[in-house]
Design a protein around this motif. Structure first.
Motif, PDB file in Angstrom:
ATOM      1  N   SER A   1       0.777  -1.347  -0.076  1.00  0.00           N
ATOM      2  CA  SER A   1      -0.208  -0.274   0.179  1.00  0.00           C
ATOM      3  C   SER A   1       1.281   1.033  -0.092  1.00  0.00           C
ATOM      4  O   SER A   1       1.931   1.301   0.884  1.00  0.00           O
ATOM      5  N   PHE A   2       0.773   2.534  -1.026  1.00  0.00           N
ATOM      6  CA  PHE A   2       1.497   3.348  -1.051  1.00  0.00           C
ATOM      7  C   PHE A   2       0.347   4.825  -1.069  1.00  0.00           C
ATOM      8  O   PHE A   2      -1.519   5.070  -1.094  1.00  0.00           O
ATOM      9  N   GLY A   3       0.695   5.861  -1.034  1.00  0.00           N
ATOM     10  CA  GLY A   3       0.055   7.408  -1.013  1.00  0.00           C
ATOM     11  C   GLY A   3       0.752   7.877  -2.307  1.00  0.00           C
ATOM     12  O   GLY A   3       2.236   7.616  -2.575  1.00  0.00           O
ATOM     13  N   PHE A   4       0.608   8.463  -3.395  1.00  0.00           N
ATOM     14  CA  PHE A   4      -0.004   8.858  -4.497  1.00  0.00           C
ATOM     15  C   PHE A   4       1.453   9.827  -4.698  1.00  0.00           C
ATOM     16  O   PHE A   4       2.538  10.456  -5.041  1.00  0.00           O
ATOM     17  N   LYS A   5       1.102  10.762  -3.054  1.00  0.00           N
ATOM     18  CA  LYS A   5       1.344  12.064  -3.348  1.00  0.00           C
ATOM     19  C   LYS A   5       3.348  11.553  -1.979  1.00  0.00           C
ATOM     20  O   LYS A   5       4.436  12.484  -2.724  1.00  0.00           O
ATOM     21  N   TYR A   6       3.816  11.051  -2.276  1.00  0.00           N
ATOM     22  CA  TYR A   6       5.361   9.921  -1.973  1.00  0.00           C
ATOM     23  C   TYR A   6       5.739   9.012  -2.593  1.00  0.00           C
ATOM     24  O   TYR A   6       6.841   8.746  -2.993  1.00  0.00           O
TER      25      TYR A   6
ATOM     26  N   ASP B   1       9.787  -0.659  -7.279  1.00  0.00           N
ATOM     27  CA  ASP B   1       9.659  -2.215  -7.833  1.00  0.00           C
ATOM     28  C   ASP B   1       7.966  -2.934  -7.846  1.00  0.00           C
ATOM     29  O   ASP B   1       8.172  -3.787  -8.016  1.00  0.00           O
ATOM     30  N   ALA B   2       6.971  -2.178  -8.807  1.00  0.00           N
ATOM     31  CA  ALA B   2       6.023  -2.544  -8.924  1.00  0.00           C
ATOM     32  C   ALA B   2       5.953  -3.441  -9.633  1.00  0.00           C
ATOM     33  O   ALA B   2       5.687  -2.635 -10.674  1.00  0.00           O
ATOM     34  N   ASP B   3       5.468  -4.423  -9.937  1.00  0.00           N
ATOM     35  CA  ASP B   3       4.905  -4.974 -11.392  1.00  0.00           C
ATOM     36  C   ASP B   3       3.237  -4.949 -11.755  1.00  0.00           C
ATOM     37  O   ASP B   3       3.038  -4.130 -13.158  1.00  0.00           O
ATOM     38  N   LEU B   4       2.698  -3.986 -11.183  1.00  0.00           N
ATOM     39  CA  LEU B   4       1.762  -3.501 -11.032  1.00  0.00           C
ATOM     40  C   LEU B   4       1.044  -2.957 -10.092  1.00  0.00           C
ATOM     41  O   LEU B   4       0.954  -3.005  -8.500  1.00  0.00           O
ATOM     42  N   VAL B   5       0.373  -1.465 -11.457  1.00  0.00           N
ATOM     43  CA  VAL B   5       0.631  -0.442  -9.232  1.00  0.00           C
ATOM     44  C   VAL B   5      -1.822  -0.009 -10.136  1.00  0.00           C
ATOM     45  O   VAL B   5      -1.570   0.118 -10.932  1.00  0.00           O
ATOM     46  N   VAL B   6      -2.300   0.384  -8.516  1.00  0.00           N
ATOM     47  CA  VAL B   6      -3.126   0.195  -8.797  1.00  0.00           C
ATOM     48  C   VAL B   6      -3.925   1.075  -8.269  1.00  0.00           C
ATOM     49  O   VAL B   6      -3.625   1.283  -6.907  1.00  0.00           O
ATOM     50  N   ASP B   7      -5.214   2.319  -8.448  1.00  0.00           N
ATOM     51  CA  ASP B   7      -5.209   3.181  -8.050  1.00  0.00           C
ATOM     52  C   ASP B   7      -6.734   2.727  -7.228  1.00  0.00           C
ATOM     53  O   ASP B   7      -7.961   2.571  -7.641  1.00  0.00           O
ATOM     54  N   VAL B   8      -6.832   3.287  -6.317  1.00  0.00           N
ATOM     55  CA  VAL B   8      -8.268   2.913  -5.218  1.00  0.00           C
ATOM     56  C   VAL B   8      -8.430   4.743  -5.036  1.00  0.00           C
ATOM     57  O   VAL B   8      -9.490   4.380  -4.112  1.00  0.00           O
ATOM     58  N   ARG B   9      -8.047   5.915  -5.212  1.00  0.00           N
ATOM     59  CA  ARG B   9      -8.860   7.098  -5.262  1.00  0.00           C
ATOM     60  C   ARG B   9     -10.081   7.274  -5.566  1.00  0.00           C
ATOM     61  O   ARG B   9     -10.640   7.851  -5.230  1.00  0.00           O
TER      62      ARG B   9
ATOM     63  N   ILE C   1       2.669  -6.011  -6.408  1.00  0.00           N
ATOM     64  CA  ILE C   1       1.562  -5.448  -6.710  1.00  0.00           C
ATOM     65  C   ILE C   1       1.292  -4.310  -6.099  1.00  0.00           C
ATOM     66  O   ILE C   1       0.829  -4.588  -4.154  1.00  0.00           O
ATOM     67  N   ALA C   2       0.998  -3.401  -6.782  1.00  0.00           N
ATOM     68  CA  ALA C   2       1.054  -1.874  -5.182  1.00  0.00           C
ATOM     69  C   ALA C   2       0.271  -1.125  -4.953  1.00  0.00           C
ATOM     70  O   ALA C   2      -0.892  -0.848  -6.722  1.00  0.00           O
ATOM     71  N   ILE C   3      -0.525  -1.108  -4.349  1.00  0.00           N
ATOM     72  CA  ILE C   3      -1.955  -0.524  -4.498  1.00  0.00           C
ATOM     73  C   ILE C   3      -2.595   0.826  -3.351  1.00  0.00           C
ATOM     74  O   ILE C   3      -1.336   1.149  -2.290  1.00  0.00           O
ATOM     75  N   GLY C   4      -2.441   2.084  -4.138  1.00  0.00           N
ATOM     76  CA  GLY C   4      -2.174   3.642  -3.933  1.00  0.00           C
ATOM     77  C   GLY C   4      -3.899   4.346  -3.743  1.00  0.00           C
ATOM     78  O   GLY C   4      -4.766   3.815  -4.409  1.00  0.00           O
TER      79      GLY C   4
END
Length: 306
Positions: free
Chosen positions: A190-195, A200-208, A267-270
């Motif tokens: 899990s991450f914040g787009f502002k940071y 190293d993510a193979d797939l980035v997912v946006d839950v905004r 998988i990164a979920i941001g």
């Protein structure tokens, strides 16, 4: 075990040609940026029972693999870096030789941002191996350019910029603690787009697209790890359907990755700050994947940010 402990074998096993590589030998090449954590990763592998050799010239790895097979070693990790003369010429020949023997090593690549590497190198009071007479940043740039092709071919990339040595060891253990299996091992971040997006993510997912608990006064000081926030996020319109689709997508990806010999997926979920929505959705998605039998590790990169 480490490189200070010689591989023991019968005399007839000391001829690489007489000791063909065993098909069940698993080899991991540990490489990446200087200061990104290669030593920590190697130590973690050694703690897991891997036979670890540090700073081996790539040209001799095929022979070492043959000797390891003859000695009954089934898990071999080799740390390689660009200090080795003619590194890339040797690397290409090494992979060709190993492929001819029916063995394709996995590549674990350690990454970190320039500012983090600078801080670590200065803390260690050691010059960068490619710095020469120039600045530290010059050496980092040269190394990053030289390693670009290797990074692109890596089976697993771990960005250590925002994690400590214990978290790195944990991620290495998640990936390499077990034997070789035809099963994808998943890391959810899990991450914040502002940071910034995890590199190293193979797939980035946006839950905004989900309503933000930040604007609910009683939920603002909490995180997605709290049940009140989790219930709010997961109860929002579209949250469950989104996770269903993401699960279907990952199942398709997992089958393809395994066919291509890739055993790891990050998988990164941001969301905006990485505190509420992404954290809650990551925890729920991890629960679903574990229920399917997929080994899944969770890392909340930005949950501690204000």
């Amino acid at each position: 075990m480490n490189s200070s402990q010689p591989i023991t074998a019968a005399p007839e096993d000391l001829d690489p040609a007489a000791a063909p590589t065993a098909p069940d030998l698993r080899v991991v090449v540990v490489t990446g940026m200087s200061g990104a954590g290669r030593t920590t990763a190697a130590n973690a592998l050694e703690d897991l029972g891997w036979y670890v050799i540090d700073n081996l010239p790539p040209s001799v790895l095929p022979e070492v693999c043959s000797l390891a097979s003859g000695a009954g070693i089934t898990r071999l990790a080799v740390v390689l870096d660009v200090r080795t003369r003619s590194f890339f010429e040797q690397l290409s020949a090494m992979f060709s030789d190993l492929t001819a023997r029916g063995l394709l090593p996995e590549i674990l690549y350690l990454e970190a941002s320039d500012d983090v590497i600078v801080r670590r190198q200065e803390s260690a009071r050691r010059p960068h191996p490619l710095q020469g007479d120039g600045r530290l940043l010059d050496g980092i740039l040269r190394e990053r350019q030289m390693l670009a092709t290797v990074r692109a071919a890596a089976d697993l990339v771990i960005d250590t910029s925002a994690i400590n040595v214990h978290q790195l060891s944990s991620r290495v253990a998640h990936a390499y603690a077990g034997e070789t299996t035809e099963q994808l091992r998943v890391t959810l971040v899990s991450f914040g787009f502002k940071y910034g997006i995890p590199v190293d993510a193979d797939l980035v997912v946006d839950v905004r697209f989900l309503p933000n608990p930040h604007w609910v006064p009683e939920l603002r000081p909490m995180t997605g790890l709290d049940s009140e926030v989790s219930d709010y996020v997961l109860g929002a319109e579209g949250a469950n359907g989104f996770l269903n689709k993401l699960q279907e997508l990952l199942q398709i990806m997992a089958a393809g990755y395994i066919r291509e010999g890739k055993r790891f997926a990050t998988i990164a979920i941001g969301c905006t700050g990485g505190k509420h929505r992404s954290t809650a959705m990551t925890e729920e998605f991890a629960r679903r994947l574990r229920a399917l039998g997929l080994p899944t590790k969770v890392l909340h990169r930005d949950v501690g940010h204000e």
